[in-house]
Design a protein around this motif. Sequence first.
Motif, PDB file in Angstrom:
ATOM      1  N   THR A 143       0.776  -1.311  -0.494  1.00  0.00           N
ATOM      2  CA  THR A 143      -0.209  -0.057   0.296  1.00  0.00           C
ATOM      3  C   THR A 143       0.589   1.646   0.026  1.00  0.00           C
ATOM      4  O   THR A 143       0.583   2.254  -0.555  1.00  0.00           O
ATOM      5  N   LEU A 144       1.919   1.063   1.017  1.00  0.00           N
ATOM      6  CA  LEU A 144       2.884   2.627   0.845  1.00  0.00           C
ATOM      7  C   LEU A 144       3.662   2.342  -0.432  1.00  0.00           C
ATOM      8  O   LEU A 144       3.433   3.999  -0.767  1.00  0.00           O
ATOM      9  N   ALA A 145       4.229   1.696  -1.292  1.00  0.00           N
ATOM     10  CA  ALA A 145       4.586   1.629  -3.069  1.00  0.00           C
ATOM     11  C   ALA A 145       3.955   2.407  -3.648  1.00  0.00           C
ATOM     12  O   ALA A 145       3.807   3.482  -4.232  1.00  0.00           O
ATOM     13  N   ARG A 146       2.844   1.911  -3.869  1.00  0.00           N
ATOM     14  CA  ARG A 146       1.146   2.184  -4.172  1.00  0.00           C
ATOM     15  C   ARG A 146       1.333   3.916  -4.022  1.00  0.00           C
ATOM     16  O   ARG A 146       1.015   4.570  -5.014  1.00  0.00           O
ATOM     17  N   ILE A 147       0.773   3.697  -3.127  1.00  0.00           N
ATOM     18  CA  ILE A 147       0.624   5.680  -3.213  1.00  0.00           C
ATOM     19  C   ILE A 147       2.008   6.406  -3.079  1.00  0.00           C
ATOM     20  O   ILE A 147       1.596   7.209  -3.453  1.00  0.00           O
ATOM     21  N   LEU A 148       2.791   6.489  -3.106  1.00  0.00           N
ATOM     22  CA  LEU A 148       3.900   7.335  -3.120  1.00  0.00           C
ATOM     23  C   LEU A 148       4.198   7.041  -5.162  1.00  0.00           C
ATOM     24  O   LEU A 148       4.432   7.871  -5.610  1.00  0.00           O
ATOM     25  N   HIS A 149       4.080   5.758  -5.668  1.00  0.00           N
ATOM     26  CA  HIS A 149       3.995   5.414  -7.216  1.00  0.00           C
ATOM     27  C   HIS A 149       2.618   7.048  -7.481  1.00  0.00           C
ATOM     28  O   HIS A 149       2.776   7.368  -8.424  1.00  0.00           O
TER      29      HIS A 149
ATOM     30  N   ASP B  94       9.306   7.054  -6.444  1.00  0.00           N
ATOM     31  CA  ASP B  94       9.776   5.733  -6.418  1.00  0.00           C
ATOM     32  C   ASP B  94       9.891   5.060  -5.124  1.00  0.00           C
ATOM     33  O   ASP B  94      10.657   5.655  -4.232  1.00  0.00           O
ATOM     34  N   ALA B  95       9.847   3.574  -5.021  1.00  0.00           N
ATOM     35  CA  ALA B  95      10.266   2.525  -3.997  1.00  0.00           C
ATOM     36  C   ALA B  95      10.421   1.632  -3.835  1.00  0.00           C
ATOM     37  O   ALA B  95      10.185   0.998  -5.474  1.00  0.00           O
ATOM     38  N   VAL B  96      11.482   1.010  -3.752  1.00  0.00           N
ATOM     39  CA  VAL B  96      11.473  -0.585  -4.212  1.00  0.00           C
ATOM     40  C   VAL B  96      11.134  -1.328  -2.812  1.00  0.00           C
ATOM     41  O   VAL B  96      11.771  -1.158  -1.798  1.00  0.00           O
ATOM     42  N   VAL B  97      10.298  -2.413  -3.268  1.00  0.00           N
ATOM     43  CA  VAL B  97      10.350  -3.235  -2.539  1.00  0.00           C
ATOM     44  C   VAL B  97      10.194  -4.934  -1.692  1.00  0.00           C
ATOM     45  O   VAL B  97      10.609  -5.102  -2.937  1.00  0.00           O
ATOM     46  N   TYR B  98      11.484  -4.911  -1.118  1.00  0.00           N
ATOM     47  CA  TYR B  98      12.265  -5.669  -0.915  1.00  0.00           C
ATOM     48  C   TYR B  98      11.641  -6.785  -0.107  1.00  0.00           C
ATOM     49  O   TYR B  98      11.537  -6.363   0.872  1.00  0.00           O
ATOM     50  N   GLU B  99      10.993  -7.804  -1.195  1.00  0.00           N
ATOM     51  CA  GLU B  99      10.070  -8.773  -0.404  1.00  0.00           C
ATOM     52  C   GLU B  99      10.686 -10.697  -0.585  1.00  0.00           C
ATOM     53  O   GLU B  99      11.830 -10.604  -1.196  1.00  0.00           O
TER      54      GLU B  99
ATOM     55  N   PRO C 216       4.339  -0.758 -10.923  1.00  0.00           N
ATOM     56  CA  PRO C 216       5.032  -1.553 -11.905  1.00  0.00           C
ATOM     57  C   PRO C 216       6.300  -2.560 -11.915  1.00  0.00           C
ATOM     58  O   PRO C 216       5.868  -3.084 -10.850  1.00  0.00           O
ATOM     59  N   GLY C 217       6.416  -3.541 -12.129  1.00  0.00           N
ATOM     60  CA  GLY C 217       7.160  -4.602 -12.539  1.00  0.00           C
ATOM     61  C   GLY C 217       7.912  -4.951 -11.800  1.00  0.00           C
ATOM     62  O   GLY C 217       8.376  -6.142 -10.905  1.00  0.00           O
ATOM     63  N   ASP C 218       8.890  -3.229 -11.895  1.00  0.00           N
ATOM     64  CA  ASP C 218      10.065  -3.508 -11.082  1.00  0.00           C
ATOM     65  C   ASP C 218      10.234  -2.622  -9.676  1.00  0.00           C
ATOM     66  O   ASP C 218      11.397  -2.751  -9.181  1.00  0.00           O
ATOM     67  N   ALA C 219       9.229  -2.758  -8.782  1.00  0.00           N
ATOM     68  CA  ALA C 219       8.398  -1.784  -7.627  1.00  0.00           C
ATOM     69  C   ALA C 219       9.026  -3.262  -6.572  1.00  0.00           C
ATOM     70  O   ALA C 219       8.835  -2.024  -5.747  1.00  0.00           O
ATOM     71  N   VAL C 220       8.915  -4.613  -7.126  1.00  0.00           N
ATOM     72  CA  VAL C 220       9.562  -5.568  -5.745  1.00  0.00           C
ATOM     73  C   VAL C 220      10.063  -6.143  -6.646  1.00  0.00           C
ATOM     74  O   VAL C 220      10.531  -7.313  -7.405  1.00  0.00           O
ATOM     75  N   ALA C 221      11.636  -6.269  -5.502  1.00  0.00           N
ATOM     76  CA  ALA C 221      12.089  -6.748  -5.316  1.00  0.00           C
ATOM     77  C   ALA C 221      12.063  -8.675  -4.901  1.00  0.00           C
ATOM     78  O   ALA C 221      12.593  -7.870  -3.983  1.00  0.00           O
ATOM     79  N   TRP C 222      11.771  -9.723  -5.787  1.00  0.00           N
ATOM     80  CA  TRP C 222      11.709 -11.024  -5.055  1.00  0.00           C
ATOM     81  C   TRP C 222      12.579 -11.725  -4.757  1.00  0.00           C
ATOM     82  O   TRP C 222      14.047 -11.105  -4.884  1.00  0.00           O
ATOM     83  N   GLN C 223      12.621 -12.279  -3.824  1.00  0.00           N
ATOM     84  CA  GLN C 223      13.822 -13.134  -2.794  1.00  0.00           C
ATOM     85  C   GLN C 223      14.840 -12.478  -2.384  1.00  0.00           C
ATOM     86  O   GLN C 223      16.180 -12.898  -2.499  1.00  0.00           O
TER      87      GLN C 223
END
Length: 376
Positions: free
Chosen positions: A16-22, A27-32, A117-124
């Motif tokens: 939710t934070l990443a989406r509202i910032l976007h 820009d923000a990167v979510v590390y999951e 955006p597709g690059d907003a989440v860094a998986w693994q």
Amino acid sequence: MKMRIAIAGGGLGGLTLARILHRHGIDAVVYEREATRSARTQGGSLDLHPESGQLALAEAGLAGRFRTEARPEGEEHRILDPAGRTLVHHRPQPGSFSGRPEIDRRALRDLLLDSLPGDAVAWQHRLVAATPRPDGGFELTFDGGHRADCDILIGADGARSVVRSLLTDAKLSYVSTVVELTISDADRRHPDLAELVGPGNLWCVGVSQILAAQRLGDGTIRVGISLRAEDRDLETYRSKRALLDLFEGWDPGLTALIEAGDGTPTPRRIEAMPIGTRWAHQPGITLIGDAAHLMPPVGEGANQAMLDAAELAGELAANPADPDSAIRAYEEAMFTRTHAIAEMSARVQAMMLSPTAAEEITRFFTPRPSEPAPAG
């Protein structure tokens, strides 16, 4: 804002934070830590409150999408005693979104992921350490040795937050035990139980224990057993036989929820942070959601995490030239807001597992003549 923002944790609050910032052009990167969005099940459904979870989705521009995914009928809530007698039966207004409609956690998380955006989440990327840099910001170290830098670090990494340790040494306390089971394809395989549970939530309340069930959008029933905190090996709860012994004397139509569960029961300890936990503001770092104020699971956790996200994003968007002032303003408001909610959550948790829970819960959920029934 040209600063590099890292959000540790891709749960509902972090996304939710990443989406509202976007939406504000930040820009923000979510590390999951998970490998993909489908790496594990996301749990049951939750009721989104108008003043918190739904408000955050409106700020995210996703209120319309929410209405297409939510299930107003999921607000139906029945409370029974161990003999199967109905104590409370709350029926929502058919098709109305004016209350607290249910939505599956998986559906809500997918809705948020699809909006980024597709690059907003860094998986693994499981964060294992965050080290302050001499010139400001943090160096992040992930499982496997990968590193990244950021100027602002936001811990949305849940109960066992790595980021929290940089701000406070608050310790978690063990407040209850929950044992979970799943009944898949319930309408076909167990139509009697599907009818018992109905479209929403069922609570069967005994002495210091609750047998609950919840209908998901795909017809699955999630069963949850809530017990008081006690010094017992969790492995003892992995046996259906041991669980059935706990509910000896209960109506067999209710304990059939345990017998019908797919596979082995999954027990876990429920923990909470001390009420009123605060920390001294530090530049470039803060917490949201369970990382900031882990509470007993009585319906506020996800809602408050999403509201945290909306309020923090709003402060950062309103004051992009001074993010530390924005973070400080967010924290002060969040500490005040969540203190009362944490106190309420602790009271409800204690009430639900008290020896007189049936009487207390019945009073709590029975509306006065001029009031609507509270949602479960």
